[in-house]
Design a protein around this motif. Structure first.
Motif, PDB file in Angstrom:
ATOM      1  N   SER A   7       0.839  -1.195   0.000  1.00 17.45           N
ATOM      2  CA  SER A   7       0.000   0.000   0.000  1.00 17.45           C
ATOM      3  C   SER A   7       0.876   1.247   0.000  1.00 17.45           C
ATOM      4  O   SER A   7       1.832   1.343   0.769  1.00 17.45           O
ATOM      5  N   LEU A   8       0.544   2.180  -0.872  1.00 15.83           N
ATOM      6  CA  LEU A   8       1.228   3.474  -0.908  1.00 15.83           C
ATOM      7  C   LEU A   8       0.304   4.587  -0.411  1.00 15.83           C
ATOM      8  O   LEU A   8       0.524   5.757  -0.695  1.00 15.83           O
ATOM      9  N   GLU A   9      -0.710   4.181   0.344  1.00 20.00           N
ATOM     10  CA  GLU A   9      -1.697   5.142   0.831  1.00 20.00           C
ATOM     11  C   GLU A   9      -1.054   6.220   1.703  1.00 20.00           C
ATOM     12  O   GLU A   9      -1.551   7.352   1.778  1.00 20.00           O
ATOM     13  N   ARG A  10       0.053   5.896   2.355  1.00 15.66           N
ATOM     14  CA  ARG A  10       0.716   6.856   3.229  1.00 15.66           C
ATOM     15  C   ARG A  10       1.212   8.088   2.470  1.00 15.66           C
ATOM     16  O   ARG A  10       1.484   9.132   3.065  1.00 15.66           O
TER      17      ARG A  10
ATOM     18  N   ALA B  56      10.590   2.455  -8.804  1.00 14.03           N
ATOM     19  CA  ALA B  56      10.118   1.357  -9.655  1.00 14.03           C
ATOM     20  C   ALA B  56       8.850   0.735  -9.088  1.00 14.03           C
ATOM     21  O   ALA B  56       7.927   0.376  -9.833  1.00 14.03           O
ATOM     22  N   VAL B  57       8.788   0.610  -7.764  1.00 13.86           N
ATOM     23  CA  VAL B  57       7.582   0.087  -7.108  1.00 13.86           C
ATOM     24  C   VAL B  57       6.400   0.995  -7.385  1.00 13.86           C
ATOM     25  O   VAL B  57       5.316   0.552  -7.772  1.00 13.86           O
ATOM     26  N   ALA B  58       6.593   2.307  -7.199  1.00 13.51           N
ATOM     27  CA  ALA B  58       5.506   3.259  -7.425  1.00 13.51           C
ATOM     28  C   ALA B  58       5.061   3.260  -8.883  1.00 13.51           C
ATOM     29  O   ALA B  58       3.864   3.347  -9.182  1.00 13.51           O
ATOM     30  N   ALA B  59       6.009   3.158  -9.797  1.00 16.91           N
ATOM     31  CA  ALA B  59       5.668   3.154 -11.218  1.00 16.91           C
ATOM     32  C   ALA B  59       4.822   1.941 -11.580  1.00 16.91           C
ATOM     33  O   ALA B  59       3.813   2.048 -12.289  1.00 16.91           O
ATOM     34  N   GLU B  60       5.241   0.768 -11.098  1.00 16.38           N
ATOM     35  CA  GLU B  60       4.472  -0.443 -11.394  1.00 16.38           C
ATOM     36  C   GLU B  60       3.091  -0.384 -10.737  1.00 16.38           C
ATOM     37  O   GLU B  60       2.085  -0.770 -11.340  1.00 16.38           O
ATOM     38  N   LYS B  61       3.054   0.108  -9.491  1.00 19.69           N
ATOM     39  CA  LYS B  61       1.766   0.225  -8.810  1.00 19.69           C
ATOM     40  C   LYS B  61       0.835   1.181  -9.545  1.00 19.69           C
ATOM     41  O   LYS B  61      -0.371   0.919  -9.652  1.00 19.69           O
TER      42      LYS B  61
ATOM     43  N   HIS C 240      -9.424   1.777  -7.438  1.00 21.05           N
ATOM     44  CA  HIS C 240      -8.164   1.598  -8.168  1.00 21.05           C
ATOM     45  C   HIS C 240      -7.602   2.921  -8.674  1.00 21.05           C
ATOM     46  O   HIS C 240      -6.375   3.114  -8.694  1.00 21.05           O
ATOM     47  N   ALA C 241      -8.464   3.843  -9.065  1.00 29.87           N
ATOM     48  CA  ALA C 241      -7.975   5.151  -9.498  1.00 29.87           C
ATOM     49  C   ALA C 241      -7.288   5.872  -8.344  1.00 29.87           C
ATOM     50  O   ALA C 241      -6.238   6.509  -8.520  1.00 29.87           O
ATOM     51  N   GLN C 242      -7.861   5.765  -7.144  1.00 33.05           N
ATOM     52  CA  GLN C 242      -7.242   6.393  -5.981  1.00 33.05           C
ATOM     53  C   GLN C 242      -5.905   5.730  -5.647  1.00 33.05           C
ATOM     54  O   GLN C 242      -4.931   6.408  -5.302  1.00 33.05           O
ATOM     55  N   ALA C 243      -5.854   4.418  -5.746  1.00 34.56           N
ATOM     56  CA  ALA C 243      -4.592   3.718  -5.491  1.00 34.56           C
ATOM     57  C   ALA C 243      -3.527   4.133  -6.505  1.00 34.56           C
ATOM     58  O   ALA C 243      -2.340   4.236  -6.166  1.00 34.56           O
ATOM     59  N   ALA C 244      -3.931   4.379  -7.748  1.00 36.35           N
ATOM     60  CA  ALA C 244      -2.991   4.863  -8.762  1.00 36.35           C
ATOM     61  C   ALA C 244      -2.493   6.258  -8.399  1.00 36.35           C
ATOM     62  O   ALA C 244      -1.303   6.578  -8.564  1.00 36.35           O
ATOM     63  N   VAL C 245      -3.394   7.108  -7.912  1.00 37.57           N
ATOM     64  CA  VAL C 245      -2.999   8.451  -7.478  1.00 37.57           C
ATOM     65  C   VAL C 245      -2.033   8.369  -6.303  1.00 37.57           C
ATOM     66  O   VAL C 245      -1.037   9.109  -6.248  1.00 37.57           O
ATOM     67  N   ASP C 246      -2.297   7.485  -5.363  1.00 39.92           N
ATOM     68  CA  ASP C 246      -1.389   7.307  -4.226  1.00 39.92           C
ATOM     69  C   ASP C 246       0.011   6.946  -4.712  1.00 39.92           C
ATOM     70  O   ASP C 246       1.014   7.425  -4.155  1.00 39.92           O
ATOM     71  N   ALA C 247       0.083   6.096  -5.726  1.00 37.83           N
ATOM     72  CA  ALA C 247       1.387   5.730  -6.289  1.00 37.83           C
ATOM     73  C   ALA C 247       2.065   6.951  -6.912  1.00 37.83           C
ATOM     74  O   ALA C 247       3.276   7.144  -6.759  1.00 37.83           O
TER      75      ALA C 247
END
Length: 433
Positions: free
Chosen positions: A76-79, A307-312, A401-408
């Motif tokens: 999770s990149l919600e932080r 790289a993690v954020a990009a893939e997420k 999923h759109a929000q999770a993409a924004v978090d990334a």
């Protein structure tokens, strides 16, 4: 469907069986999307997301895509959240304008790579790159690749404008590879469309005749193969082993997604997790791994935060993109989509609106189990879905999923490129309104 006949032959035998490839558990609702990872394979916040990618022994054996998806969900990149798609106004940045000058020559550049002695092969391969009457689309995949390349750029990389003055400069070479990756991604995607239309016996694509209708099934299959072959050559010219591996995995995912669709059991067709894993394979994997490759070309290590954020980002954006597309199959006319409405059910496919609708309208279950095969099943299923909360829950899934993409995105440095990626997430959701 987003994948293809001959990709298997181009890439090498995958030796995938339905049982070993994927055996997902049934999940319900958004909470189930967060997934779990086996304690022995749980990635840390800085770990490579798709652990099977690093295992040399799996070059021939098929990757367990359900595990890949669980690994992606587990991080999770919600932080990093600094923007909320449901409450904040979208950034004013136009993502397409940011890279318009680079996207404009893409079709011509690809066509130059697709010249062939055989006229029909050349014309059919170039069909979606200016040789035919089909709409070329907004080139979403190249756009996100270029924006991700800019968003993950290292400080020592010269901006494209400065690099243009020095054709041999480091910045020019770096951005030239990003441009090549964008073209490679679009070539792979286009090959999947050409093969897909053959498998689906679709008459149209992007408002014009499908390649196989204009030429023949054989010509369409060969043109898709040719696109994949030329994309592979361009990929090798990047001279980046890790990028080659990641993009090869995206091709494997495309093939496995098609196998999942062809071999699905009645139980699997009722599973939301199976649907999401298949959607990853057929749509999100190419976006996820091309975005990750853009970060790798920007000289970030394979297991780096960037790289993690990009893939997420690519993963969640791709799923939001696909879920909204499945929603539009119920809500938009064929003229708007450029393809017949309710096409998915006509092909026997159960998508998010149907799967969510079963909770309110249990009669949908039987229609899904028999793949809407009886006369009147498709309109009957449509009426049941429209009476249920299926469309609303599907929109909520896409929003998740759109929000999770924004978090990334928010895990990346601030800038126009990041704003452009965030704006794309808003644009995807707006298409359902």
């Amino acid at each position: 469907m987003r994948v293809r006949l001959i990709a298997v032959a181009v890439l090498a035998p995958l030796a995938v069986s339905g049982a070993s490839m994927c055996s997902p558990r049934v999940v319900s609702g958004i909470d189930g999307l967060r997934g779990r990872v086996s304690p022995t394979r749980r990635p840390s916040s800085g770990a490579t997301l798709a652990a099977p990618y690093e295992q040399e022994s799996e070059v021939v054996e098929g990757t367990d895509m359900s595990e890949v998806v669980r690994n992606l969900n587990a991080i999770s990149l919600e932080r990093h959240r600094a923007h909320t798609v449901t409450a904040d106004a979208p950034p004013s940045t136009d993502p397409f304008s940011l890279v318009a000058d680079d996207i404009a020559p893409l079709s011509g550049s690809v066509c130059d790579q697709l010249s062939a002695d055989q006229q029909t092969l050349m014309e059919s391969a170039q069909y979606f790159f200016g040789a035919g009457n089909a709409r070329q689309g907004k080139r979403v995949r190249p756009v996100i690749v270029l924006l991700m390349g800019q968003a993950t750029a290292q400080p020592h990389h010269a901006r494209a404008e400065s690099a243009a003055a020095d054709a041999d400069g480091e910045g020019s070479k770096w951005y030239g590879k990003q441009l090549s990756l964008a073209a490679i991604t679009e070539m792979i995607h286009t090959a999947s469309l050409v093969h897909d239309d053959v498998l689906d016996a679709a008459d149209t694509r992007r408002g014009a005749e499908a390649v196989h209708k204009l030429y023949s099934n054989k010509a369409a299959v060969l043109s898709g193969d040719y696109l994949l072959a030329r994309a592979s050559i361009a990929l090798a010219r990047l001279e980046h082993a890790e990028v080659t591996q990641q993009m090869a995995r995206s091709l494997e995912s495309l093939v496995q997604g098609e196998i999942m669709q062809l071999r699905s059991t009645a139980e699997e067709r009722l599973s939301l997790e199976y649907y999401l894993t298949k959607s990853y394979c057929k749509t999100a994997s190419l976006m996820a791994l091309s975005c990750k490759s853009a970060a790798l070309l920007s000289e970030h290590p394979l297991d780096s935060d960037a790289a993690v954020a990009a893939e997420k980002f690519g993963y969640h954006f791709g799923l939001a993109f696909q879920v909204i597309d499945d929603l539009l199959d119920f809500t938009e006319s064929s003229d708007t989509l450029g393809k017949p409405g309710l096409q998915d059910m006509a092909l026997g496919l159960s998508t998010a609106p149907v799967l969510y609708g079963i909770a309110d309208e249990p009669d949908l279950r039987e229609l899904v189990e028999r793949k809407f095969s009886k006369k009147g099943d498709v309109p009957a299923a449509y009426e049941l879905v429209m009476k249920s909360n299926g469309l609303q829950k599907t929109k909520e899934l896409a929003t998740f999923h759109a929000q999770a993409a924004v978090d990334a995105c928010c895990a990346l440095p601030e800038g126009e490129a990041r704003d452009g990626l965030v704006r794309l997430c808003h644009l995807v959701l707006s298409h359902s309104s």
